[in-house]
Motif scaffolding. Structure first.
Motif, PDB file in Angstrom:
ATOM      1  N   ASP A 122      46.433  10.985 -12.969  1.00  8.22           N
ATOM      2  CA  ASP A 122      47.182   9.966 -12.223  1.00  8.22           C
ATOM      3  C   ASP A 122      47.387  10.306 -10.749  1.00  8.22           C
ATOM      4  OD1 ASP A 122      49.007  12.019 -12.398  1.00  8.22           O
ATOM      5  OD2 ASP A 122      50.397  10.959 -13.730  1.00  8.22           O
ATOM      6  N   GLY A 123      46.856  11.459 -10.302  1.00  6.98           N
ATOM      7  CA  GLY A 123      46.948  11.816  -8.893  1.00  6.98           C
ATOM      8  C   GLY A 123      48.292  12.360  -8.454  1.00  6.98           C
ATOM      9  N   VAL A 124      49.227  12.569  -9.379  1.00 13.31           N
ATOM     10  CA  VAL A 124      50.565  13.062  -9.020  1.00 13.31           C
ATOM     11  C   VAL A 124      50.473  14.535  -8.606  1.00 13.31           C
ATOM     12  CG1 VAL A 124      52.856  13.623  -9.937  1.00 13.31           C
ATOM     13  CG2 VAL A 124      51.776  11.428 -10.490  1.00 13.31           C
ATOM     14  N   TYR A 125      51.137  14.881  -7.497  1.00 15.01           N
ATOM     15  CA  TYR A 125      51.156  16.273  -7.047  1.00 15.01           C
ATOM     16  C   TYR A 125      52.105  17.090  -7.919  1.00 15.01           C
ATOM     17  CZ  TYR A 125      48.419  15.336  -2.891  1.00 15.01           C
ATOM     18  OH  TYR A 125      47.391  15.015  -2.038  1.00 15.01           O
ATOM     19  N   LEU A 126      51.647  18.289  -8.283  1.00 12.60           N
ATOM     20  CA  LEU A 126      52.414  19.183  -9.145  1.00 12.60           C
ATOM     21  C   LEU A 126      52.960  20.312  -8.277  1.00 12.60           C
ATOM     22  CD1 LEU A 126      49.857  19.296 -12.098  1.00 12.60           C
ATOM     23  CD2 LEU A 126      51.923  17.898 -11.932  1.00 12.60           C
ATOM     24  N   ARG A 127      54.224  20.189  -7.898  1.00  6.82           N
ATOM     25  CA  ARG A 127      54.834  21.175  -7.008  1.00  6.82           C
ATOM     26  C   ARG A 127      56.178  21.599  -7.568  1.00  6.82           C
ATOM     27  NH1 ARG A 127      54.179  18.811  -0.963  1.00  6.82           N
ATOM     28  NH2 ARG A 127      54.623  20.989  -0.446  1.00  6.82           N
ATOM     29  N   GLY A 128      56.610  22.768  -7.145  1.00  2.86           N
ATOM     30  CA  GLY A 128      57.898  23.270  -7.592  1.00  2.86           C
ATOM     31  C   GLY A 128      57.812  23.962  -8.948  1.00  2.86           C
ATOM     32  N   ILE A 129      58.859  24.700  -9.275  1.00  3.61           N
ATOM     33  CA  ILE A 129      58.911  25.433 -10.533  1.00  3.61           C
ATOM     34  C   ILE A 129      58.887  24.488 -11.726  1.00  3.61           C
ATOM     35  CG2 ILE A 129      61.437  25.486 -10.586  1.00  3.61           C
ATOM     36  CD1 ILE A 129      59.055  28.309 -11.719  1.00  3.61           C
ATOM     37  N   SER A 130      59.285  23.238 -11.532  1.00  2.00           N
ATOM     38  CA  SER A 130      59.289  22.270 -12.641  1.00  2.00           C
ATOM     39  C   SER A 130      57.875  21.971 -13.136  1.00  2.00           C
ATOM     40  CB  SER A 130      59.972  20.967 -12.207  1.00  2.00           C
ATOM     41  OG  SER A 130      59.279  20.375 -11.117  1.00  2.00           O
ATOM     42  N   SER A 131      56.860  22.263 -12.332  1.00  2.00           N
ATOM     43  CA  SER A 131      55.470  22.025 -12.729  1.00  2.00           C
ATOM     44  C   SER A 131      54.811  23.273 -13.307  1.00  2.00           C
ATOM     45  CB  SER A 131      54.652  21.536 -11.524  1.00  2.00           C
ATOM     46  OG  SER A 131      55.126  20.296 -11.055  1.00  2.00           O
ATOM     47  N   TRP A 132      55.607  24.298 -13.588  1.00  2.00           N
ATOM     48  CA  TRP A 132      55.046  25.576 -14.052  1.00  2.00           C
ATOM     49  C   TRP A 132      54.173  25.393 -15.292  1.00  2.00           C
ATOM     50  CZ3 TRP A 132      54.598  28.942 -18.055  1.00  2.00           C
ATOM     51  CH2 TRP A 132      54.268  30.266 -17.756  1.00  2.00           C
ATOM     52  N   ASP A 133      54.640  24.644 -16.269  1.00  2.00           N
ATOM     53  CA  ASP A 133      53.881  24.492 -17.517  1.00  2.00           C
ATOM     54  C   ASP A 133      52.524  23.837 -17.279  1.00  2.00           C
ATOM     55  OD1 ASP A 133      55.682  25.662 -19.306  1.00  2.00           O
ATOM     56  OD2 ASP A 133      56.898  23.844 -19.366  1.00  2.00           O
ATOM     57  N   GLU A 134      52.458  22.864 -16.361  1.00  2.00           N
ATOM     58  CA  GLU A 134      51.216  22.131 -16.125  1.00  2.00           C
ATOM     59  C   GLU A 134      50.238  22.883 -15.236  1.00  2.00           C
ATOM     60  OE1 GLU A 134      51.284  17.673 -15.876  1.00  2.00           O
ATOM     61  OE2 GLU A 134      53.355  18.080 -15.280  1.00  2.00           O
ATOM     62  N   VAL A 135      50.727  23.880 -14.507  1.00  2.00           N
ATOM     63  CA  VAL A 135      49.849  24.641 -13.626  1.00  2.00           C
ATOM     64  C   VAL A 135      49.723  26.085 -14.106  1.00  2.00           C
ATOM     65  CG1 VAL A 135      49.419  25.435 -11.260  1.00  2.00           C
ATOM     66  CG2 VAL A 135      50.399  23.157 -11.663  1.00  2.00           C
ATOM     67  N   ASP A 136      50.791  26.853 -13.984  1.00  2.00           N
ATOM     68  CA  ASP A 136      50.734  28.276 -14.308  1.00  2.00           C
ATOM     69  C   ASP A 136      50.591  28.508 -15.813  1.00  2.00           C
ATOM     70  OD1 ASP A 136      51.940  29.585 -11.488  1.00  2.00           O
ATOM     71  OD2 ASP A 136      52.629  27.576 -11.956  1.00  2.00           O
ATOM     72  N   GLY A 137      51.371  27.769 -16.603  1.00  2.00           N
ATOM     73  CA  GLY A 137      51.250  27.900 -18.051  1.00  2.00           C
ATOM     74  C   GLY A 137      49.884  27.455 -18.541  1.00  2.00           C
ATOM     75  N   ALA A 138      49.390  26.348 -17.972  1.00  2.00           N
ATOM     76  CA  ALA A 138      48.062  25.856 -18.345  1.00  2.00           C
ATOM     77  C   ALA A 138      46.980  26.854 -17.957  1.00  2.00           C
ATOM     78  CB  ALA A 138      47.803  24.507 -17.677  1.00  2.00           C
ATOM     79  N   LEU A 139      47.168  27.553 -16.844  1.00  2.00           N
ATOM     80  CA  LEU A 139      46.198  28.555 -16.427  1.00  2.00           C
ATOM     81  C   LEU A 139      46.120  29.692 -17.445  1.00  2.00           C
ATOM     82  CD1 LEU A 139      44.234  29.746 -14.337  1.00  2.00           C
ATOM     83  CD2 LEU A 139      46.206  30.827 -13.239  1.00  2.00           C
ATOM     84  N   LEU A 140      47.270  30.131 -17.945  1.00  2.00           N
ATOM     85  CA  LEU A 140      47.276  31.187 -18.956  1.00  2.00           C
ATOM     86  C   LEU A 140      46.481  30.761 -20.191  1.00  2.00           C
ATOM     87  CD1 LEU A 140      51.019  32.284 -18.726  1.00  2.00           C
ATOM     88  CD2 LEU A 140      49.043  33.642 -18.045  1.00  2.00           C
ATOM     89  N   ARG A 141      46.733  29.552 -20.652  1.00  2.00           N
ATOM     90  CA  ARG A 141      45.996  29.050 -21.821  1.00  2.00           C
ATOM     91  C   ARG A 141      44.501  28.966 -21.517  1.00  2.00           C
ATOM     92  NH1 ARG A 141      49.285  26.534 -25.669  1.00  2.00           N
ATOM     93  NH2 ARG A 141      51.495  26.443 -25.065  1.00  2.00           N
ATOM     94  N   PHE A 142      44.159  28.510 -20.321  1.00  2.00           N
ATOM     95  CA  PHE A 142      42.764  28.360 -19.924  1.00  2.00           C
ATOM     96  C   PHE A 142      42.049  29.713 -19.914  1.00  2.00           C
ATOM     97  CE2 PHE A 142      39.550  27.963 -16.468  1.00  2.00           C
ATOM     98  CZ  PHE A 142      38.758  26.981 -17.033  1.00  2.00           C
ATOM     99  N   ILE A 143      42.703  30.729 -19.373  1.00  2.00           N
ATOM    100  CA  ILE A 143      42.088  32.058 -19.320  1.00  2.00           C
ATOM    101  C   ILE A 143      41.822  32.586 -20.727  1.00  2.00           C
ATOM    102  CG2 ILE A 143      42.515  34.482 -18.710  1.00  2.00           C
ATOM    103  CD1 ILE A 143      43.901  33.494 -16.181  1.00  2.00           C
ATOM    104  N   LEU A 144      42.765  32.382 -21.627  1.00  2.00           N
ATOM    105  CA  LEU A 144      42.597  32.889 -22.988  1.00  2.00           C
ATOM    106  C   LEU A 144      41.556  32.100 -23.772  1.00  2.00           C
ATOM    107  CD1 LEU A 144      46.330  33.613 -23.801  1.00  2.00           C
ATOM    108  CD2 LEU A 144      44.507  35.297 -23.853  1.00  2.00           C
ATOM    109  N   THR A 145      41.630  30.772 -23.710  1.00  2.00           N
ATOM    110  CA  THR A 145      40.786  29.946 -24.583  1.00  2.00           C
ATOM    111  C   THR A 145      39.428  29.620 -23.987  1.00  2.00           C
ATOM    112  OG1 THR A 145      41.750  27.883 -23.726  1.00  2.00           O
ATOM    113  CG2 THR A 145      42.843  28.902 -25.602  1.00  2.00           C
ATOM    114  N   ASP A 146      39.338  29.446 -22.671  1.00  2.00           N
ATOM    115  CA  ASP A 146      38.089  28.997 -22.052  1.00  2.00           C
ATOM    116  C   ASP A 146      37.345  30.104 -21.318  1.00  2.00           C
ATOM    117  OD1 ASP A 146      38.139  25.587 -21.711  1.00  2.00           O
ATOM    118  OD2 ASP A 146      39.928  26.619 -22.374  1.00  2.00           O
ATOM    119  N   ILE A 147      37.999  31.234 -21.071  1.00  2.00           N
ATOM    120  CA  ILE A 147      37.349  32.355 -20.396  1.00  2.00           C
ATOM    121  C   ILE A 147      37.156  33.525 -21.363  1.00  2.00           C
ATOM    122  CG2 ILE A 147      37.451  33.978 -18.473  1.00  2.00           C
ATOM    123  CD1 ILE A 147      37.253  31.120 -17.536  1.00  2.00           C
ATOM    124  N   LEU A 148      38.252  34.059 -21.873  1.00  2.00           N
ATOM    125  CA  LEU A 148      38.173  35.268 -22.690  1.00  2.00           C
ATOM    126  C   LEU A 148      37.566  35.017 -24.067  1.00  2.00           C
ATOM    127  CD1 LEU A 148      41.569  36.951 -21.737  1.00  2.00           C
ATOM    128  CD2 LEU A 148      39.267  37.633 -21.053  1.00  2.00           C
TER     129      LEU A 148
END
Length: 551
Positions: free
Chosen positions: A324-350
């Motif tokens: 939807d083009g919404v900017y993900l900023r601030g600690i409130s977006s942690w799950d969609e950015v930082d948390g999602a990155l953790l999942r991505f590294i484990l499931t799609d990289i490692l």
């Protein structure tokens, strides 16, 4: 790093007396300078130091430990987000409120004991200073026990439901990379390339691995010698090479490769720091134990939320949600950015790299658990793991030009075969190809000759199973090229030779091709209407006939 003197030298007499009271230091002087020296000397005395550390509230001790384990400093924004704020007070209000006796946060507990300071400090690699919470160096020297790593596991073991459907590691990444290298070298289009990819949606990720491993040039084309070494390596060695290249790569940017997010602007993230944080936590987990993915991610949010943001900056990175083009900023977006990155590294990289097994609640559902694979210890140390299949398969060739290559075939051989052939649909564990004039012309443009393909067949196919006619055809093609062509054409049939002769004298003559008989001639493609118009002008009405209509 600043010393205790730097923390206290700018403080007023009232503040210094509060610090002395917190430490139980008996003061003898009345002026600020004398009290300052007495407080510093008192804090650094062993008996006072040990007693105060032992009586610190648990959360304040934890805050001090986090600082100590980070080299004695943490960005002020990160520290106060985790351990609360330090309220700004003037001397009068501070005397009235007594925050030293009534602290609202672990940060204030440490602040009024002068165990932490606040200052703008330069960080390695950063041009501008960053505001930090820090432990004074001369006090940090006494806090060695607090600098030891926390031995508690990060998260919790997985529940039985979280490991209902297991997804062990595979090594098919190696086969996809071989396919992709061959497609890039042959200049194939997306449709033909995807016929042989087991994970076509991961192409950008696979290209990232190839770049990290030094197998592609800056334009994204395979580098001949590195590719040869990679494809000729044993499967375990090749996988270990990929893991080592990924671990040390500064250009492989997981955050910018994540699907669903759009990263804009010139800001930079420290990929090596984030990657190392994840690997450290991963390797601290009990070996062979299935671990809850959601709990692992939640533990990062609670204990190390800024694993990829050293300054705790959640506002300067421009990241949009693709849906939807919404900017993900601030600690409130942690799950969609930082948390999602953790999942991505484990499931799609490692996982494709062979480091972690995965599990799910249900087939096709979200990944719910993971564990270090049997290959993980070796791979993370750059050593080839045991147990990967040997590449000792053989080619199968038919007289029709069909070529079949199983996954057990050497990747180096399949890479060469793929460059000589058209790619047909994959069937199970078998890659299917076909030799055609078009594919031989494409191979010739790459500097390949049919004699090379014949030599490959003689090495990789049992001699009695090589079709002689196919070998003769390849040899003949190299000598004289294509000897037959099939093409679509429009035929014009007329009632008599006189009609054709008249048409050849008309303005439509330039649209006529080869004359096949006195009443049959080829018409150039796309010129059918022009010829029909010319016939009408000559007094002959005609029509287009269906292919099935006989003359």
């Amino acid at each position: 790093m600043p010393l205790l003197m730097d923390v206290l030298s700018g403080r007023d007499l009232s503040f210094l007396k509060m610090v002395a009271q917190a430490w139980g230091i008996e003061l003898h002087g009345d002026d600020r300078v004398t009290v300052l020296n007495e407080v510093i000397q008192g804090i650094l005395q062993h008996e006072w130091r040990d007693e105060v550390l032992e009586t610190l509230p648990e959360r304040a001790r934890q805050a001090l430990q986090v600082l100590a384990q980070n080299g004695g400093r943490l960005s002020w924004a990160v520290f106060t987000r985790r351990f609360g704020e330090v309220r700004p007070f003037g001397p009068g209000k501070r005397e009235k409120e007594r925050p030293d006796l009534n602290p609202i946060s672990p940060a204030e507990v440490l602040w009024y004991r002068a165990m932490i300071g606040r200052a703008f400090l330069h960080q390695p690699g950063e041009k501008e200073p960053v505001e930090f919470a820090y432990i004074p160096d001369d006090l940090l020297d006494y806090l060695h026990p607090l600098t030891q790593p926390d031995e508690r596991p990060f998260g919790r073991p997985a529940s039985p439901g979280e490991v209902a459907y297991l997804q062990p590691v595979r090594d098919d990444l190696l086969d996809d990379l071989c396919t992709l290298l061959a497609a890039l070298r042959a200049g194939l289009g997306e449709e033909e390339r995807n016929r042989h990819l087991m994970h076509p949606s991961a192409v950008s990720l696979w290209q990232g691995f190839l770049h990290a491993a030094g197998l592609l040039d800056p334009q994204g084309q395979p580098l001949a010698e590195p590719v040869r070494v990679f494809l000729e390596a044993l499967r375990g060695e090749a996988l270990a090479l990929l893991v080592s290249a990924w671990k040390s790569s500064e250009t492989f940017n997981e955050l910018r490769l994540m699907p669903g997010l759009i990263c804009e602007g010139e800001w930079q993230n420290d990929v090596l720091r984030a990657r190392q944080k994840v690997l450290e936590r991963l390797q601290s987990l009990p070996a062979g134990t299935w671990w809850s993915l959601s709990a692992f991610v939640r533990a990062f949010r609670e204990e190390d939320p800024d694993f990829q943001r050293p300054a705790g900056d959640y506002d300067s990175w421009f990241i949009r949600r693709a849906s939807d083009g919404v900017y993900l900023r601030g600690i409130s977006s942690w799950d969609e950015v930082d948390g999602a990155l953790l999942r991505f590294i484990l499931t799609d990289i490692l996982h494709p790299l062979g480091v972690v097994d995965l599990a799910r609640f249900a087939p096709g559902g979200e990944v719910s658990a993971f564990r270090l694979s049997a290959w993980a210890e070796n791979l993370l140390q750059g050593v080839a793991p045991n147990g990967l299949p040997a590449e000792d398969g053989k080619l199968k060739v038919l007289s029709s030009g069909a070529v079949f290559a199983g996954r057990s075939l050497s990747r180096a051989v399949r890479y060469q075969i793929a460059r000589f052939c058209e790619w047909e649909e994959i069937s199970g564990n078998e890659y299917r190809y076909r030799i055609t004039a078009r594919s031989l012309e494409r191979a010739t443009a790459q500097g390949l000759r049919p004699r090379m393909l014949i030599a490959l067949f003689r090495k990789q196919v049992e001699k009695s199973l090589i079709p002689p006619a196919l070998v003769q055809g390849l040899e003949r093609w190299e000598s004289v090229g294509t000897q037959a062509r099939l093409q679509h054409a429009t035929l014009l049939r007329v009632a008599s030779p006189e009609v054709l002769a008249a048409l050849k004298r008309s303005r439509a003559a330039r649209f006529l091709g080869e004359e096949l008989s006195p009443t049959v001639v080829l018409v150039r493609r796309g010129a059918e209407d022009k010829v029909l118009e010319a016939l009408v002008e000559l007094g002959y009405f005609s029509a287009l006939a269906d292919d099935e209509q006989a003359p």
